[in-house]
Design an enzyme around this catalytic site. Structure first.
Site, PDB file in Angstrom:
ATOM      1  N   PHE A   1       0.826  -1.209   0.000  1.00 53.53           N
ATOM      2  CA  PHE A   1       0.000   0.000   0.000  1.00 53.53           C
ATOM      3  C   PHE A   1       0.861   1.260   0.000  1.00 53.53           C
ATOM      4  CE2 PHE A   1      -1.944   3.393   2.503  1.00 53.53           C
ATOM      5  CZ  PHE A   1      -3.183   3.553   1.902  1.00 53.53           C
ATOM      6  N   ASP A   2       1.866   1.320   0.878  1.00 52.83           N
ATOM      7  CA  ASP A   2       2.721   2.509   0.977  1.00 52.83           C
ATOM      8  C   ASP A   2       3.411   2.819  -0.342  1.00 52.83           C
ATOM      9  OD1 ASP A   2       2.363   1.138   3.525  1.00 52.83           O
ATOM     10  OD2 ASP A   2       3.698   2.635   4.378  1.00 52.83           O
ATOM     11  N   THR A   3       4.020   1.778  -0.911  1.00 54.66           N
ATOM     12  CA  THR A   3       4.762   1.973  -2.160  1.00 54.66           C
ATOM     13  C   THR A   3       3.840   2.456  -3.272  1.00 54.66           C
ATOM     14  OG1 THR A   3       6.327   0.223  -1.547  1.00 54.66           O
ATOM     15  CG2 THR A   3       6.205   0.834  -3.872  1.00 54.66           C
TER      16      THR A   3
END
Length: 427
Positions: free
Chosen positions: A201-203
């Site tokens: 999700f972050d990437t």
């Protein structure tokens, strides 16, 4: 009373959700041991050091231990602490749900183990509160960061970020640090486009933000590894690799509305309007300018850049092979590691070594890269087959040495093929 003390008094008198400027989300799954100390420490730090109203949201994603009851108890005990109970696992799912439901203008999250020193929290969110930046991330890879963690995690983290730079042209330094913040209006535009609900999700969020021309602020952090971390490194690495492939395809095919986002949110270059009076500088949010000058096509510079990309690719290949060798076996692990790094290598060389940007001939270039991949696979698989024919169970260092030698030979072939296929002249 000083201005800062007045702010602190306001925080203590009004820390409830109604006027929160910052909402810090803590995603948890079966964290009954760490949750209480984490929330109390964070709450005390914000009350003492953060000069604005705040909220802490515990995002419980389907815990099956006492975490939900403990979270409810903390919400009753501490003002400004809320709980969001979700019925499915996934850190990305928890963050998306909590951020989408928040009314605060600045949204953040941190891991429950508090590996990151909380002194970095105000520097993280201050550029978002002021409007200077759109997202902010903590980075463990800056020269001024102070990090305590094992060599295995260090190598995997650096290899993953190198892979992102090659495959997705990422310009941020640390995609995986569990310490990030985003403006709520920006989150409202980006979250619907993020498909991953887990660790990728972050990437995905950061890559989309970068491609949309948003400003990402980086804060060096002091970070101490949690020895009790229960993250499955192999499963997470494979999920991240699938995410890189999926997101790369979406970017290449134009499936994401990044042009519209770039026009709406992208920060353009400063425009200076000269006149008889003082100069007028307008930063604005215009679409960003086109790519900078292309990479020169001279052979010496190409060799240097190709070598740098090759070193990064080889490191990423070895990390992926070692991470998947135990679960998949030697040949499948070699195939997976070589395929992933081949795609990333072609994308990186296309842009950095040969100075090609845009989508023209991108399909043909990747076909040429896959041809080089096939040759590399034949060399490395053949080398492994010969090695295992001589020694049924060879030592791991010997196996790695044979693979490195085979990859060096494949690298020479790759350069020749790519240069023949991508050689071009600038207008």
């Amino acid at each position: 009373m000083t201005a800062l003390n007045a702010h602190r008094a306001a925080v203590q008198a009004r820390p409830s959700a109604a006027g929160a400027v910052l909402d810090v989300v803590i995603p948890v799954y079966n964290e009954e041991t760490d949750l209480g100390p984490c929330v109390r420490r964070l709450h005390a730090h914000l009350t003492e050091h953060f000069p604005y109203p705040f909220r802490i949201t515990i995002a419980d994603n389907a815990s099956v231990d006492d975490t939900p009851a403990l979270a409810d108890g903390l919400a009753t005990e501490l003002p400004g602490v809320d709980v969001l109970h979700l019925e499915a696992k996934g850190r990305g799912r928890a963050l998306s749900a909590a951020w989408s439901a928040s009314s605060a203008p600045v949204l953040a999250y941190m891991d429950v183990d508090l590996s990151t020193d909380l002194a970095a929290l105000l520097p993280l969110v201050a550029p978002l509160i002021s409007g200077h930046s759109d997202l902010a991330i903590g980075t463990r890879l800056a020269r001024t960061s102070r990090v305590v963690r094992g060599a295995k995690r260090e190598v995997i983290s650096r290899a993953y970020n190198l892979l992102l730079r090659g495959a997705l042209a990422a310009r941020f330094s640390d995609a995986q640090c569990g310490f990030k913040a985003i403006r709520a209006d920006v989150a409202g535009e980006l979250l619907p486009l993020v498909r991953d609900t887990g660790w990728f999700f972050d990437t995905e969020l950061l890559v989309l933000a970068q491609r949309a021309g948003l400003r990402i602020h980086e804060v060096p952090v002091d970070w101490v590894d949690d020895p009790d971390s229960r993250v499955d490194i192999v499963a997470t690495a494979l999920a991240d690799l699938r995410g890189v492939g999926r997101l790369g395809r979406a970017l290449l095919t134009g499936a994401l509305p990044l042009t519209a986002l770039r026009a709406q949110w992208g920060r353009g270059p400063l425009t200076v309007s000269p006149g008889r009076g003082p100069l007028t500088v307008s930063p604005g949010r215009a679409p960003l300018a086109g790519p900078a000058t292309q990479v020169p096509v001279g052979l010496p510079r190409q060799l240097v850049r190709f070598a740098a990309v090759g070193v990064a690719s080889t490191l990423a290949y070895l990390v992926l092979f070692v991470a998947t060798r135990g679960a998949l076996g030697a040949q499948p692990a070699n195939l997976l590691a070589l395929l992933v790094t081949a795609v990333a290598n072609t994308a990186a060389n296309r842009r950095l070594t040969f100075g090609i940007t845009g989508r023209r001939h991108v399909g043909r270039h990747h076909v040429q890269g896959l041809l080089a991949f096939a040759l590399g696979l034949a060399l490395t698989s053949g080398s492994l087959a010969v090695l295992h024919a001589v020694h049924a169970v060879p030592a791991r260092p010997v196996e790695l040495a044979v693979l490195v030698a085979a990859n060096l030979a494949a690298t020479v072939l790759r350069f020749v093929l790519l240069r023949l296929g991508m050689h071009h002249r600038r207008g």
